[in-house]
Structures are given as C-alpha cells and as structure tokens.
Design an enzyme around this catalytic site. Structure first.
Site, PDB file in Angstrom:
ATOM      1  N   HIS A  31      19.990 -13.178  33.153  1.00 59.82           N
ATOM      2  CA  HIS A  31      18.560 -13.352  33.417  1.00 59.82           C
ATOM      3  C   HIS A  31      17.749 -13.326  32.122  1.00 59.82           C
ATOM      4  O   HIS A  31      17.256 -12.261  31.742  1.00 59.82           O
ATOM      5  CB  HIS A  31      18.058 -12.216  34.316  1.00 59.82           C
ATOM      6  CG  HIS A  31      18.505 -12.312  35.737  1.00 59.82           C
ATOM      7  ND1 HIS A  31      17.797 -12.987  36.697  1.00 59.82           N
ATOM      8  CD2 HIS A  31      19.590 -11.802  36.358  1.00 59.82           C
ATOM      9  CE1 HIS A  31      18.424 -12.900  37.860  1.00 59.82           C
ATOM     10  NE2 HIS A  31      19.519 -12.190  37.684  1.00 59.82           N
TER      11      HIS A  31
ATOM     12  N   GLU B 252      14.750 -14.161  31.652  1.00 58.50           N
ATOM     13  CA  GLU B 252      13.365 -13.718  31.902  1.00 58.50           C
ATOM     14  C   GLU B 252      13.241 -12.198  31.887  1.00 58.50           C
ATOM     15  O   GLU B 252      12.155 -11.672  31.700  1.00 58.50           O
ATOM     16  CB  GLU B 252      12.858 -14.307  33.234  1.00 58.50           C
ATOM     17  CG  GLU B 252      13.372 -13.644  34.510  1.00 58.50           C
ATOM     18  CD  GLU B 252      14.782 -14.080  34.921  1.00 58.50           C
ATOM     19  OE1 GLU B 252      15.442 -14.784  34.128  1.00 58.50           O
ATOM     20  OE2 GLU B 252      15.212 -13.707  36.039  1.00 58.50           O
TER      21      GLU B 252
ATOM     22  N   CYS C 229      21.229 -17.195  37.807  1.00 59.79           N
ATOM     23  CA  CYS C 229      21.855 -16.283  38.781  1.00 59.79           C
ATOM     24  C   CYS C 229      22.023 -16.990  40.126  1.00 59.79           C
ATOM     25  O   CYS C 229      22.825 -17.895  40.253  1.00 59.79           O
ATOM     26  CB  CYS C 229      21.035 -14.991  38.879  1.00 59.79           C
ATOM     27  SG  CYS C 229      21.945 -13.632  39.636  1.00 59.79           S
TER      28      CYS C 229
END
Lengths: 224, 85
Positions: free
Chosen positions: A195, A197, A87
């Site tokens: 993302h 994660e 990002c």
C-alpha cells in the site's frame, strides 16, 4: 494541468480515501468513482484501491470484475492509460484478466500485516518511472490473499519481459519469485499488494510510497 | 427441464492448499493418525432451467470457467440431476 486520478470504490473498498489524500498531497486531482458508474469522468489514470470488494465473496475480485465500472477501467487500460490495482485492486485486475496469474491464500494461512522492504525491479512502469532499480522502499502490507501464483510459462514471460516491477526483500506470503507487483505486456496496467498510500506522509511512519505515487502522476501528466 | 446443479471447486494439483495442510497437521492431536491428502474446496449449489441436459451442462461449464472458478488456480467438477420438466 494537474493530472486527474479516478479512485474506484466497490462496496467493501476501504482504502479509497487514503489514495485520494495521497494523490492530493502532490497537488493533483483525485475523485472517488463508485462501482456502478459507467464512466471514469475523463480521468488520466485509475487506481483500484484496497479493501474487500463485494465482501471478497467467492474469491477476491471475482464479483468486482462484473461491476459496471470495470468496462470503463478496461477501456482505459486498452487505451494505454495507467491503471493501478493496490492490494484488493491487484486481485480485481487479475480476476478481470487485465493482469495474468492469480493471488491465493498466503503460505501458512497467515494474514500478514506489517511494513516490508520492497526492491524496485523495473522502472519501466507507471508506478516506478521516478525510482531507480535497486531502490528499497519500506511500505505496509495488509492481506490474506497476496500469494501471487501463475503458470511457469507466464512466470517466464514476466521475467523475460522485465514485468516484475517490485519484489519483496523478505517474502512474507509465499509469492512465487518474491513477486510483490507486476505489469501487463503494454506496461500501463500494474498490480501490487503493498500500500504506497499508507507510506505517503511522515506521520504514517514512512514516505517511501511517495515515489510510486509521484511516478503515477508523472506518467498520467504526460498523457494529458 | 429443471436440474439441481452441484459445482465442486477444488485447487488445482500443485497449488498450495494451506487450509488442507493446516487441517491435516491438526488431526494427529485428535488421535486421527492415518489421514493424509486433505484438500479443502467449496461446493456451490443451484437450480437451472434448460432445454436439455447437454445445454444445461454447457451453460454450467461456461459459468464455471468465467465466474465460479478461477482456472489459473482452481478446477471445477459439475454434477447435474434432473428434478423436473
């Protein structure tokens, strides 16, 4: 020995703990490194986490590029170690010229926040080595400036050299050629807007990001 | 010599300008029907001390190319006004 990942934190970065948790869930080591550091402490891989580095003032990544830690990040990139920008980290890598092109405001001036389908386009990258081409991953996105753009020559190179790593199945932001993630010519530096994660535990609604983090750790582990 | 510097940063031709397009779409609702080609950029102003105008211009161009604009998507235009010695 477990792979060690340095997670870079600028003032305004807000995803570093999510990345640390995701990496540790595989039994690997992860440490947050503040932007004023001039060393990454011997890490095997670097992740530049998402957020709003230096408030995104001027342009996202424009000021972060001059943070002291970026010299160490550039050295690691030049040494062939995995360097991943997620990002805002993708924006920082483009501004640092470690990746080509730029990320402009989303088409329609829309901030996009949701979960999207990503298609794995190349498995020759540190974040997709454990995936298969054609895999579709459900991973969150959350950005205003994720509309990837580059010159037609650069786009031809990215396509010709199999450097588009991930594409959106349904383009949410106007990115040229549905690009969600690319790698550099040496293939060790990767930037992606989604993302992984945030899709690393069933409680988060998807575990599809795990294969990307697992790939990173596998690549980093080979180098140790 | 001291110069007042104005750097105007605009999106390069062919780069989508969603802010400009959104403003342009809003204008008819306010009764402005003849407006077209709206483009949004930014202006950055500062003072610069330099030996002469050529040196000042060269320094600002360098600053623009490396920091104030991203040449992949933006153009920059520099104007210099001498304000003191």
């Amino acid at each position: 020995m477990a792979a060690r990942v340095a997670v870079v934190q600028f003032p305004g970065t807000n995803c570093e703990q999510d990345v640390v948790e995701a990496v540790r869930s595989f039994g690997a080591e992860a440490d947050v490194v503040f932007h004023t550091a001039d060393s990454l402490g011997g890490a095997d891989a670097v992740v530049i986490a998402g957020g709003f580095a230096h408030g995104d003032y001027l342009r996202p990544g424009a000021i972060a590029r001059f943070s002291p830690v970026m010299e160490a990040v550039t050295d690691m990139a030049n040494q062939g170690a995995p360097v991943i920008g997620i990002c805002n980290g993708f924006q920082v890598l483009c501004e640092s010229h470690l990746l080509p092109g730029a990320l402009q405001k989303n088409s329609g001036l829309r901030f996009v926040c949701g979960v999207v389908d990503l298609r794995v386009e190349s498995v020759d990258s540190p974040i997709t080595s454990q995936a298969d081409v054609g895999d579709v991953l459900r991973i969150p996105i959350n950005h205003f400036e994720g509309n990837y753009t580059c010159s037609s020559e650069t786009l031809a190179q990215l396509r010709g050299d199999d450097r588009v790593v991930l594409r959106y199945v349904d383009n949410p932001n106007g990115s040229v050629d549905d690009i969600a993630g690319i790698c550099n010519e040496q293939r060790n530096v990767v930037g992606l807007m989604p993302h992984p994660e945030r899709a690393s535990h069933a409680l988060l609604g998807s575990t599809d990001g795990r294969v990307l983090i697992e790939s990173l750790l596998a690549t980093a582990g080979v180098r140790t | 010599m001291v110069f007042d510097v104005v750097v105007e940063v605009t999106l390069r031709p062919g780069i989508a300008d969603p802010q400009g397009a959104t403003i342009e779409r809003a204008l008819p609702a306010l009764g402005f029907d003849g407006v077209s080609g709206v483009a949004v950029g930014k202006s950055i102003r500062f003072s610069l001390e330099s030996t002469d105008e050529a040196a000042a211009r060269a320094e600002v161009e360098d600053l623009c190319g490396r920091f104030l604009s991203n040449p992949v998507i933006e153009d920059s235009a520099v104007s210099l006004t001498r304000v003191g010695s």
